[in-house]
Design an enzyme around this catalytic site. Structure first.
Site, PDB file in Angstrom:
ATOM      1  N   CYS A   1      61.751 -71.581  -3.994  1.00  0.00           N
ATOM      2  CA  CYS A   1      62.881 -72.485  -3.772  1.00  0.00           C
ATOM      3  C   CYS A   1      63.875 -72.348  -4.929  1.00  0.00           C
ATOM      4  O   CYS A   1      63.499 -72.384  -6.101  1.00  0.00           O
ATOM      5  CB  CYS A   1      62.382 -73.936  -3.714  1.00  0.00           C
TER       6      CYS A   1
ATOM      7  N   HIS B   1      60.452 -57.353 -12.803  1.00  0.00           N
ATOM      8  CA  HIS B   1      61.613 -57.831 -12.054  1.00  0.00           C
ATOM      9  C   HIS B   1      61.230 -58.604 -10.804  1.00  0.00           C
ATOM     10  O   HIS B   1      62.017 -58.700  -9.868  1.00  0.00           O
ATOM     11  CB  HIS B   1      62.535 -56.646 -11.710  1.00  0.00           C
TER      12      HIS B   1
ATOM     13  N   CYS C   1      63.283 -75.019   1.680  1.00  0.00           N
ATOM     14  CA  CYS C   1      62.051 -75.414   0.977  1.00  0.00           C
ATOM     15  C   CYS C   1      61.375 -76.568   1.721  1.00  0.00           C
ATOM     16  O   CYS C   1      62.030 -77.551   2.109  1.00  0.00           O
ATOM     17  CB  CYS C   1      62.423 -75.850  -0.437  1.00  0.00           C
TER      18      CYS C   1
HETATM   19  C1  BV8 Z   1      69.193 -60.034 -18.706  1.00  0.00           C
HETATM   20  C2  BV8 Z   1      65.326 -56.622  -9.210  1.00  0.00           C
HETATM   21  C3  BV8 Z   1      69.795 -61.835 -20.090  1.00  0.00           C
HETATM   22  C4  BV8 Z   1      66.379 -56.999  -8.213  1.00  0.00           C
HETATM   23  C5  BV8 Z   1      66.587 -55.483 -10.959  1.00  0.00           C
HETATM   24  C6  BV8 Z   1      75.480 -54.071 -21.112  1.00  0.00           C
HETATM   25  C7  BV8 Z   1      74.581 -53.417 -21.938  1.00  0.00           C
HETATM   26  C8  BV8 Z   1      73.215 -53.691 -21.894  1.00  0.00           C
HETATM   27  C9  BV8 Z   1      72.715 -54.636 -20.994  1.00  0.00           C
HETATM   28  C10 BV8 Z   1      73.610 -55.264 -20.176  1.00  0.00           C
HETATM   29  C11 BV8 Z   1      74.980 -55.007 -20.222  1.00  0.00           C
HETATM   30  N1  BV8 Z   1      75.591 -55.785 -19.294  1.00  0.00           N
HETATM   31  C12 BV8 Z   1      74.660 -56.516 -18.656  1.00  0.00           C
HETATM   32  C13 BV8 Z   1      73.465 -56.244 -19.222  1.00  0.00           C
HETATM   33  C14 BV8 Z   1      72.187 -56.823 -18.879  1.00  0.00           C
HETATM   34  C15 BV8 Z   1      71.653 -56.193 -17.599  1.00  0.00           C
HETATM   35  C16 BV8 Z   1      71.659 -54.685 -17.652  1.00  0.00           C
HETATM   36  O1  BV8 Z   1      70.797 -54.068 -18.264  1.00  0.00           O
HETATM   37  N2  BV8 Z   1      72.646 -54.094 -16.964  1.00  0.00           N
HETATM   38  C17 BV8 Z   1      72.742 -52.645 -16.931  1.00  0.00           C
HETATM   39  C18 BV8 Z   1      73.315 -52.236 -15.565  1.00  0.00           C
HETATM   40  C19 BV8 Z   1      73.659 -52.188 -18.069  1.00  0.00           C
HETATM   41  N3  BV8 Z   1      70.296 -56.679 -17.519  1.00  0.00           N
HETATM   42  C20 BV8 Z   1      70.067 -57.873 -16.957  1.00  0.00           C
HETATM   43  O2  BV8 Z   1      70.919 -58.578 -16.439  1.00  0.00           O
HETATM   44  C21 BV8 Z   1      68.628 -58.375 -17.058  1.00  0.00           C
HETATM   45  N4  BV8 Z   1      68.647 -59.726 -17.539  1.00  0.00           N
HETATM   46  O3  BV8 Z   1      69.649 -59.225 -19.470  1.00  0.00           O
HETATM   47  O4  BV8 Z   1      69.199 -61.382 -18.889  1.00  0.00           O
HETATM   48  C22 BV8 Z   1      69.323 -63.224 -20.230  1.00  0.00           C
HETATM   49  C23 BV8 Z   1      68.406 -63.531 -21.246  1.00  0.00           C
HETATM   50  C24 BV8 Z   1      67.981 -64.830 -21.399  1.00  0.00           C
HETATM   51  C25 BV8 Z   1      68.450 -65.834 -20.520  1.00  0.00           C
HETATM   52  C26 BV8 Z   1      69.334 -65.498 -19.493  1.00  0.00           C
HETATM   53  C27 BV8 Z   1      69.776 -64.187 -19.340  1.00  0.00           C
HETATM   54  C28 BV8 Z   1      67.979 -58.408 -15.675  1.00  0.00           C
HETATM   55  C29 BV8 Z   1      67.914 -57.035 -15.105  1.00  0.00           C
HETATM   56  C30 BV8 Z   1      67.046 -57.061 -13.846  1.00  0.00           C
HETATM   57  C31 BV8 Z   1      67.897 -56.761 -12.627  1.00  0.00           C
HETATM   58  N5  BV8 Z   1      67.017 -56.633 -11.448  1.00  0.00           N
HETATM   59  N6  BV8 Z   1      65.726 -55.405  -9.935  1.00  0.00           N
HETATM   60  C32 BV8 Z   1      66.383 -56.065  -7.025  1.00  0.00           C
HETATM   61  O5  BV8 Z   1      65.535 -55.140  -6.967  1.00  0.00           O
HETATM   62  O6  BV8 Z   1      67.233 -56.279  -6.143  1.00  0.00           O
HETATM   63  S1  BV8 Z   1      67.067 -54.051 -11.731  1.00  0.00           S
HETATM   64  C33 BV8 Z   1      66.807 -52.710 -10.685  1.00  0.00           C
HETATM   65  O7  BV8 Z   1      67.609 -51.658 -11.177  1.00  0.00           O
HETATM   66  C34 BV8 Z   1      65.416 -52.120 -10.775  1.00  0.00           C
HETATM   67  O8  BV8 Z   1      64.440 -53.120 -10.808  1.00  0.00           O
HETATM   68  C35 BV8 Z   1      65.425 -51.298 -12.027  1.00  0.00           C
HETATM   69  O9  BV8 Z   1      65.037 -52.024 -13.141  1.00  0.00           O
HETATM   70  C36 BV8 Z   1      66.887 -51.004 -12.211  1.00  0.00           C
HETATM   71  C37 BV8 Z   1      67.169 -49.521 -12.148  1.00  0.00           C
HETATM   72  O10 BV8 Z   1      66.486 -49.086 -11.071  1.00  0.00           O
HETATM   73  P1  BV8 Z   1      65.401 -47.880 -11.280  1.00  0.00           P
HETATM   74  O11 BV8 Z   1      64.060 -48.410 -10.972  1.00  0.00           O
HETATM   75  O12 BV8 Z   1      65.567 -47.171 -12.565  1.00  0.00           O
HETATM   76  O13 BV8 Z   1      65.887 -47.016 -10.156  1.00  0.00           O
HETATM   77  P2  BV8 Z   1      67.209 -46.223 -10.123  1.00  0.00           P
HETATM   78  O14 BV8 Z   1      67.620 -46.206  -8.712  1.00  0.00           O
HETATM   79  O15 BV8 Z   1      68.149 -46.693 -11.180  1.00  0.00           O
HETATM   80  O16 BV8 Z   1      66.719 -44.779 -10.585  1.00  0.00           O
HETATM   81  C38 BV8 Z   1      65.757 -44.127  -9.796  1.00  0.00           C
HETATM   82  C39 BV8 Z   1      65.242 -43.017 -10.663  1.00  0.00           C
HETATM   83  O17 BV8 Z   1      64.219 -42.363  -9.937  1.00  0.00           O
HETATM   84  C40 BV8 Z   1      66.307 -41.966 -10.978  1.00  0.00           C
HETATM   85  O18 BV8 Z   1      66.187 -41.587 -12.337  1.00  0.00           O
HETATM   86  C41 BV8 Z   1      65.920 -40.795 -10.076  1.00  0.00           C
HETATM   87  O19 BV8 Z   1      66.194 -39.541 -10.674  1.00  0.00           O
HETATM   88  C42 BV8 Z   1      64.432 -40.965  -9.967  1.00  0.00           C
HETATM   89  N7  BV8 Z   1      63.823 -40.432  -8.751  1.00  0.00           N
HETATM   90  C43 BV8 Z   1      64.393 -40.281  -7.526  1.00  0.00           C
HETATM   91  N8  BV8 Z   1      63.460 -39.770  -6.665  1.00  0.00           N
HETATM   92  C44 BV8 Z   1      62.298 -39.615  -7.381  1.00  0.00           C
HETATM   93  C45 BV8 Z   1      62.536 -40.034  -8.703  1.00  0.00           C
HETATM   94  N9  BV8 Z   1      61.582 -40.008  -9.655  1.00  0.00           N
HETATM   95  C46 BV8 Z   1      60.366 -39.553  -9.293  1.00  0.00           C
HETATM   96  N10 BV8 Z   1      60.059 -39.139  -8.041  1.00  0.00           N
HETATM   97  C47 BV8 Z   1      61.001 -39.149  -7.070  1.00  0.00           C
HETATM   98  N11 BV8 Z   1      60.695 -38.730  -5.811  1.00  0.00           N
HETATM   99 ZN    ZN Z   2      62.383 -77.014  -3.300  1.00  0.00          ZN
END
Ligand code: BV8
Ligand code: ZN
Length: 260
Positions: free
Chosen positions: A128, A120, A156
């Site tokens: 840019c 990600h 940029c």
């Molecule tokens: C795409 C960067 C298509 C940005 C991030 C419906 C169904 C299926 C998919 C979709 C849908 N509707 C939309 C979609 C697609 C969408 C998606 O999956 N949505 C989800 C919400 C349903 N996906 C996308 O849009 C992706 N792109 O599909 O593009 C396409 C293809 C071709 C051409 C054009 C387009 C892009 C997704 C990337 C988004 N960017 N991050 C930023 O950081 O600001 S995602 C971001 O959230 C993270 O990177 C991570 O991937 C995601 C979830 O975060 P986690 O890392 O899991 O963290 P989270 O907070 O959720 O959980 C923390 C965990 O840690 C918990 O389980 C907790 O219990 C645990 N924890 C807590 N403390 C501890 C611990 N574990 C261990 N130790 C601890 N101490």
């Molecule tokens: Zn540029």
């Protein structure tokens, strides 16, 4: 020693090709809020999934740039934890290992991991929005923004377009080469350790399922239940900075994980 840690240690001891797959929980004990609670304090009135989109940047570039600068300054103040160091110890011990992360922080690198696959993107690789040329990450650490402070993004140096964060937003494709490397590693590994991810965001969330389908053993490290519980052979129900060092210790004895 906890039963599950012993079972996980046997799997790690036998493994020849390991993938470690990490999410925001990996950095939680370094004080970096997980994505679910990335909006603490003055940002809490926003929704991360709404802000992490091209539309949000188009509508209000200064608000989105301000949020990422706030997150980047939090990461710069943070330090890798013993969990990051345990991951680096696994990579050092098993030559054929690949680290894949959904995180946009640089804590794995600062803990000694040489080349994490960033599915990600990264907070430290702005570019840019118009010509895609890399742009320098401003070295002025933005102080805590008051009331979700807007910070106008830099321009940029080549085309004067707006500079954007180098992360993958919702609705954007993942970087081709990173995704291909992750799929290849997950398809070939004999053990995948998934750490600190809710397993909800695709296509990244598919990686552990792919490894399991290809016959790899799966260890999950997470204090809570996730959809990955059903593919995990062993669930280490605890925080990464405790469970991972315990796993490394159980598998290989006295690996020194104290801060470098
Ligand atoms: C795409 C960067 C298509 C940005 C991030 C419906 C169904 C299926 C998919 C979709 C849908 N509707 C939309 C979609 C697609 C969408 C998606 O999956 N949505 C989800 C919400 C349903 N996906 C996308 O849009 C992706 N792109 O599909 O593009 C396409 C293809 C071709 C051409 C054009 C387009 C892009 C997704 C990337 C988004 N960017 N991050 C930023 O950081 O600001 S995602 C971001 O959230 C993270 O990177 C991570 O991937 C995601 C979830 O975060 P986690 O890392 O899991 O963290 P989270 O907070 O959720 O959980 C923390 C965990 O840690 C918990 O389980 C907790 O219990 C645990 N924890 C807590 N403390 C501890 C611990 N574990 C261990 N130790 C601890 N101490
Ligand atoms: Zn540029």
């Amino acid at each position: 020693m906890e039963h599950a840690t012993r079972d996980a240690a046997v799997l790690l001891g036998q493994a020849r090709r390991v993938v470690v797959f990490t999410g925001a929980g990996m950095s939680a004990e370094s004080g970096v809020p997980t994505f679910r609670d990335a909006l603490t304090g003055l940002w809490r009135r926003f929704d991360a999934q709404a802000l992490a989109t091209p539309e949000a940047f188009h509508d209000d570039p200064a608000l989105v740039w301000g949020w990422y600068e706030w997150r980047r300054s939090a990461v710069r103040r943070a330090r890798p934890n013993a969990g990051h160091r345990a991951v680096a110890a696994i990579e050092a011990r098993i030559p054929d290992s690949v680290l894949i992360t959904q995180n946009v922080d640089d804590l794995h690198e600062r803990a000694g991991s040489a080349a994490p696959v960033h599915l990600h993107g990264s907070l430290f690789a702005p570019r840019c929005a118009a010509c895609a040329r890399p742009a320098p990450a401003p070295d002025g650490v933005a102080e805590e923004p008051a009331d979700g402070r807007r910070v106008p993004p830099p321009r940029c140096g080549h085309c004067a377009g707006l500079v954007r964060p180098g992360v993958v937003w919702f609705g954007e494709a993942l970087p081709q080469e990173a995704l291909a490397a992750a799929v290849e590693a997950a398809s070939a590994c004999d053990l995948l350790i998934t750490v600190g991810t809710s397993g909800l965001v695709y296509p990244a969330a598919e990686i552990p399922h792919l490894a399991a389908r290809r016959g790899a053993a799966v260890i999950q490290v997470n204090p809570d239940e996730t959809p990955l519980d059903r593919v995990a052979d062993v669930n280490l129900r605890g925080p990464a900075a405790q469970a991972l060092p315990a796993l490394v210790e159980a598998a290989w004895g006295g690996t020194d994980l104290r801060a470098g």
